[in-house]
Design a protein around this motif. Structure first.
Motif, PDB file in Angstrom:
ATOM      1  N   SER A 139       0.830  -1.208   0.000  1.00 39.05           N
ATOM      2  CA  SER A 139       0.000   0.000   0.000  1.00 39.05           C
ATOM      3  C   SER A 139       0.863   1.256   0.000  1.00 39.05           C
ATOM      4  CB  SER A 139      -0.930  -0.033   1.217  1.00 39.05           C
ATOM      5  OG  SER A 139      -1.500   1.227   1.429  1.00 39.05           O
ATOM      6  N   GLY A 140       1.704   1.397   1.010  1.00 39.51           N
ATOM      7  CA  GLY A 140       2.584   2.567   1.038  1.00 39.51           C
ATOM      8  C   GLY A 140       2.558   3.259   2.381  1.00 39.51           C
ATOM      9  N   PHE A 141       2.809   4.564   2.362  1.00 37.44           N
ATOM     10  CA  PHE A 141       3.085   5.321   3.583  1.00 37.44           C
ATOM     11  C   PHE A 141       1.978   6.325   3.890  1.00 37.44           C
ATOM     12  CE2 PHE A 141       7.066   3.926   1.808  1.00 37.44           C
ATOM     13  CZ  PHE A 141       7.796   3.526   2.905  1.00 37.44           C
ATOM     14  N   ASP A 142       1.559   6.347   5.139  1.00 36.68           N
ATOM     15  CA  ASP A 142       0.673   7.406   5.641  1.00 36.68           C
ATOM     16  C   ASP A 142       1.424   8.120   6.759  1.00 36.68           C
ATOM     17  OD1 ASP A 142      -1.908   7.147   4.176  1.00 36.68           O
ATOM     18  OD2 ASP A 142      -1.645   5.081   4.874  1.00 36.68           O
ATOM     19  N   ILE A 143       1.608   9.414   6.572  1.00 35.94           N
ATOM     20  CA  ILE A 143       2.465  10.192   7.480  1.00 35.94           C
ATOM     21  C   ILE A 143       1.694  11.378   8.013  1.00 35.94           C
ATOM     22  CG2 ILE A 143       4.602  11.556   7.638  1.00 35.94           C
ATOM     23  CD1 ILE A 143       5.764   9.854   5.393  1.00 35.94           C
ATOM     24  N   CYS A 144       1.740  11.572   9.331  1.00 37.98           N
ATOM     25  CA  CYS A 144       1.293  12.854   9.878  1.00 37.98           C
ATOM     26  C   CYS A 144       2.352  13.341  10.859  1.00 37.98           C
ATOM     27  CB  CYS A 144      -0.088  12.778  10.506  1.00 37.98           C
ATOM     28  SG  CYS A 144      -0.282  11.612  11.800  1.00 37.98           S
ATOM     29  N   SER A 145       2.496  14.633  10.946  1.00 39.09           N
ATOM     30  CA  SER A 145       3.530  15.240  11.776  1.00 39.09           C
ATOM     31  C   SER A 145       2.906  16.327  12.635  1.00 39.09           C
ATOM     32  CB  SER A 145       4.640  15.832  10.899  1.00 39.09           C
ATOM     33  OG  SER A 145       5.239  14.814  10.134  1.00 39.09           O
ATOM     34  N   SER A 146       3.617  16.686  13.706  1.00 42.54           N
ATOM     35  CA  SER A 146       3.039  17.637  14.661  1.00 42.54           C
ATOM     36  C   SER A 146       4.020  18.713  15.081  1.00 42.54           C
ATOM     37  CB  SER A 146       2.599  16.919  15.940  1.00 42.54           C
ATOM     38  OG  SER A 146       1.758  15.854  15.665  1.00 42.54           O
ATOM     39  N   VAL A 147       3.441  19.898  15.305  1.00 41.35           N
ATOM     40  CA  VAL A 147       4.096  20.988  16.046  1.00 41.35           C
ATOM     41  C   VAL A 147       3.394  21.012  17.395  1.00 41.35           C
ATOM     42  CG1 VAL A 147       4.551  23.468  16.151  1.00 41.35           C
ATOM     43  CG2 VAL A 147       4.314  22.347  13.918  1.00 41.35           C
ATOM     44  N   LYS A 148       4.136  20.810  18.478  1.00 42.17           N
ATOM     45  CA  LYS A 148       3.467  20.705  19.785  1.00 42.17           C
ATOM     46  C   LYS A 148       4.170  21.527  20.853  1.00 42.17           C
ATOM     47  CE  LYS A 148       1.705  16.758  21.250  1.00 42.17           C
ATOM     48  NZ  LYS A 148       0.399  16.233  20.890  1.00 42.17           N
ATOM     49  N   ASP A 149       3.379  21.837  21.885  1.00 35.35           N
ATOM     50  CA  ASP A 149       3.904  22.355  23.165  1.00 35.35           C
ATOM     51  C   ASP A 149       4.499  23.752  23.087  1.00 35.35           C
ATOM     52  OD1 ASP A 149       3.153  19.905  24.113  1.00 35.35           O
ATOM     53  OD2 ASP A 149       5.162  19.053  24.095  1.00 35.35           O
ATOM     54  N   ILE A 150       4.103  24.534  22.074  1.00 42.22           N
ATOM     55  CA  ILE A 150       4.573  25.925  22.024  1.00 42.22           C
ATOM     56  C   ILE A 150       3.563  26.770  22.798  1.00 42.22           C
ATOM     57  CG2 ILE A 150       5.182  27.885  20.565  1.00 42.22           C
ATOM     58  CD1 ILE A 150       5.854  25.985  18.340  1.00 42.22           C
ATOM     59  N   LEU A 151       4.019  27.319  23.934  1.00 41.19           N
ATOM     60  CA  LEU A 151       3.134  28.090  24.816  1.00 41.19           C
ATOM     61  C   LEU A 151       3.144  29.545  24.381  1.00 41.19           C
ATOM     62  CD1 LEU A 151       1.391  27.632  27.319  1.00 41.19           C
ATOM     63  CD2 LEU A 151       3.428  28.016  28.709  1.00 41.19           C
ATOM     64  N   VAL A 152       1.965  30.085  24.068  1.00 40.27           N
ATOM     65  CA  VAL A 152       1.880  31.473  23.579  1.00 40.27           C
ATOM     66  C   VAL A 152       0.804  32.231  24.354  1.00 40.27           C
ATOM     67  CG1 VAL A 152       2.740  31.070  21.229  1.00 40.27           C
ATOM     68  CG2 VAL A 152       0.326  30.669  21.729  1.00 40.27           C
ATOM     69  N   LEU A 153       0.945  33.545  24.351  1.00 43.58           N
ATOM     70  CA  LEU A 153      -0.033  34.410  25.029  1.00 43.58           C
ATOM     71  C   LEU A 153      -0.097  35.725  24.270  1.00 43.58           C
ATOM     72  CD1 LEU A 153      -0.362  35.090  28.829  1.00 43.58           C
ATOM     73  CD2 LEU A 153      -0.084  37.020  27.284  1.00 43.58           C
ATOM     74  N   LYS A 154      -1.324  36.259  24.089  1.00 38.55           N
ATOM     75  CA  LYS A 154      -1.441  37.632  23.595  1.00 38.55           C
ATOM     76  C   LYS A 154      -2.293  38.412  24.605  1.00 38.55           C
ATOM     77  CE  LYS A 154      -3.902  38.222  19.777  1.00 38.55           C
ATOM     78  NZ  LYS A 154      -4.279  38.000  18.346  1.00 38.55           N
ATOM     79  N   SER A 155      -1.913  39.661  24.832  1.00 44.46           N
ATOM     80  CA  SER A 155      -2.494  40.426  25.932  1.00 44.46           C
ATOM     81  C   SER A 155      -3.610  41.353  25.465  1.00 44.46           C
ATOM     82  CB  SER A 155      -1.394  41.213  26.653  1.00 44.46           C
ATOM     83  OG  SER A 155      -0.655  41.952  25.715  1.00 44.46           O
ATOM     84  N   THR A 156      -3.887  41.340  24.169  1.00 46.11           N
ATOM     85  CA  THR A 156      -5.093  42.005  23.635  1.00 46.11           C
ATOM     86  C   THR A 156      -5.350  41.387  22.269  1.00 46.11           C
ATOM     87  OG1 THR A 156      -6.168  44.154  23.268  1.00 46.11           O
ATOM     88  CG2 THR A 156      -3.878  43.961  22.537  1.00 46.11           C
ATOM     89  N   GLY A 157      -6.355  41.917  21.548  1.00 45.89           N
ATOM     90  CA  GLY A 157      -6.658  41.348  20.229  1.00 45.89           C
ATOM     91  C   GLY A 157      -7.441  40.059  20.332  1.00 45.89           C
ATOM     92  N   SER A 158      -8.198  39.892  21.412  1.00 50.43           N
ATOM     93  CA  SER A 158      -9.013  38.694  21.588  1.00 50.43           C
ATOM     94  C   SER A 158     -10.253  39.053  22.401  1.00 50.43           C
ATOM     95  CB  SER A 158      -8.212  37.623  22.327  1.00 50.43           C
ATOM     96  OG  SER A 158      -9.056  36.571  22.768  1.00 50.43           O
ATOM     97  N   GLY A 159     -11.421  38.577  21.949  1.00 50.81           N
ATOM     98  CA  GLY A 159     -12.659  38.805  22.694  1.00 50.81           C
ATOM     99  C   GLY A 159     -13.556  37.593  22.552  1.00 50.81           C
ATOM    100  N   PHE A 160     -14.654  37.576  23.301  1.00 48.61           N
ATOM    101  CA  PHE A 160     -15.608  36.460  23.189  1.00 48.61           C
ATOM    102  C   PHE A 160     -16.986  36.988  23.576  1.00 48.61           C
ATOM    103  CE2 PHE A 160     -17.331  32.278  24.779  1.00 48.61           C
ATOM    104  CZ  PHE A 160     -17.334  31.655  23.538  1.00 48.61           C
ATOM    105  N   VAL A 161     -17.808  37.229  22.551  1.00 50.80           N
ATOM    106  CA  VAL A 161     -19.151  37.803  22.776  1.00 50.80           C
ATOM    107  C   VAL A 161     -20.175  37.018  21.959  1.00 50.80           C
ATOM    108  CG1 VAL A 161     -18.256  40.139  23.207  1.00 50.80           C
ATOM    109  CG2 VAL A 161     -18.886  39.492  20.875  1.00 50.80           C
ATOM    110  N   ASP A 162     -21.466  37.297  22.213  1.00 50.67           N
ATOM    111  CA  ASP A 162     -22.565  36.726  21.415  1.00 50.67           C
ATOM    112  C   ASP A 162     -22.666  35.214  21.521  1.00 50.67           C
ATOM    113  OD1 ASP A 162     -23.612  39.060  20.485  1.00 50.67           O
ATOM    114  OD2 ASP A 162     -22.484  39.046  18.590  1.00 50.67           O
ATOM    115  N   PHE A 163     -22.088  34.627  22.567  1.00 47.84           N
ATOM    116  CA  PHE A 163     -22.153  33.168  22.703  1.00 47.84           C
ATOM    117  C   PHE A 163     -23.532  32.761  23.221  1.00 47.84           C
ATOM    118  CE2 PHE A 163     -19.703  35.216  26.100  1.00 47.84           C
ATOM    119  CZ  PHE A 163     -20.519  34.978  27.209  1.00 47.84           C
TER     120      PHE A 163
END
Ligand SMILES: O=c1[nH]c(=O)c2[nH]c(=O)[nH]c2[nH]1
Length: 293
Positions: A139-163
């Motif tokens: 059959s052949g190869f099935d490959i998946c790869s990951s970028v993991k564990d990068i901790l990030v934070l932004k202190s503005t530019g994010s909201g959550f309304v109308d839920f």
């Protein structure tokens, strides 16, 4: 009568560090890897009849990883894993499939007095690259790869309304909040029929492209929700790399809540909020798989 529906066995946490020295410059590069092997095939009787004649010992599998790491290039984890998987299937006639997982430890070259040091490295704890390679005979190869564990934070530019709101809703709407998450992105490649095809693809550049898109969208998006931001990341990844068929994101929403300073007559709500309480738990946990149509 119970039957063996599925079985696979191998070695986990096979570790090595390989040092590669550039013959011209004498500059060293190190690759530290953690490998897991799993073999599949005509193995039922080792379970049902205690017949070990079909069992290629997990110790042999571990030795194979070490010998291949010494003899062959390990600079592209996907290709190294595919080579190992193909070897196990080619070498043992009753083994018809192999699954190889590789985690790369991120050693980054140390800068000393503003220049790259030739043989000193610093561990970047905020990043883990992984790959998962499945090879099936015929059959052949099935490959998946990951970028993991990068901790990030932004202190503005994010909201959550109308839920959605119901009798259990207490969450206030916010147009400005802290958004912090630990990146977990897994991208799946189109099926490859041959090892020759796997070898020609530039998996290292793809890793950098996926990481760059994820971090850029995180920073630049005026986020309406974790869901909406991760969708934009996935759409851009699929547009950037034609060989990727789908992208999975799992992003915890690491909450930072306003600290109530009303008892001290200090304003710290809404647009006045600058002091937040980090929440150890619970976190939101938002996932999606976005596929090429
Ligand atoms: O971006 C978000 N998505 C949610 O699903 C959710 N739920 C919640 O309480 N806060 C948030 N934020």
């Amino acid at each position: 009568m119970p039957f063996v529906k599925d079985c696979a066995y191998g070695k986990t946490k096979v570790k090595f560090l390989k040092k590669v020295i550039d013959p011209k410059t004498k500059v060293h590069t190190v690759y530290e890897m953690d490998v897991q092997t799993l073999l599949k095939g005509e193995l039922e009787e080792s379970y049902t009849k205690a017949d070990n004649r079909c069992v290629v010992p997990t110790d042999t599998q571990k030795n194979t990883v070490h010998v291949f790491a010494k003899k062959f290039d390990v600079s592209v984890p996907e290709v190294f894993a595919a080579h190992l998987a193909k070897h196990f299937v080619d070498r043992y006639s009753h083994i018809h499939g192999a699954v190889i997982d590789v985690s790369l430890t991120p050693w980054v070259r140390l800068q000393v007095n503003g220049t790259d040091h030739p043989h000193s490295f610093i561990r970047n704890p905020g990043e883990c690259r992984k790959t998962h390679v499945e090879f099936s005979e015929g059959s052949g190869f099935d490959i998946c790869s990951s970028v993991k564990d990068i901790l990030v934070l932004k202190s503005t530019g994010s909201g959550f309304v109308d839920f959605h709101k119901c009798e259990y809703t207490t969450l206030p709407e916010v147009t400005d909040r802290i958004f912090s998450t630990s990146i977990d992105c897994t991208y799946t490649f189109a099926h490859q029929d041959t090892y020759a095809a796997v070898r020609t693809f530039d998996y290292n550049s793809t890793y950098e492209i996926v990481k760059e898109i994820t971090l850029r969208i995180f920073a630049l998006d005026n986020s309406d929700s974790v869901q909406a931001t991760m969708y934009k990341m996935a759409v851009d990844v699929i547009a950037a790399v034609p060989e990727i068929t789908e992208v999975y994101y799992a992003l915890p929403n690491k909450h930072y809540f306003e600290i109530d300073l009303d008892p001290f007559e200090v304003a710290n709500h809404g647009t006045d909020c600058t002091l937040y309480q980090p929440q150890a738990y619970p976190s939101g946990y938002i996932t999606c798989t976005i596929a090429r149509d």
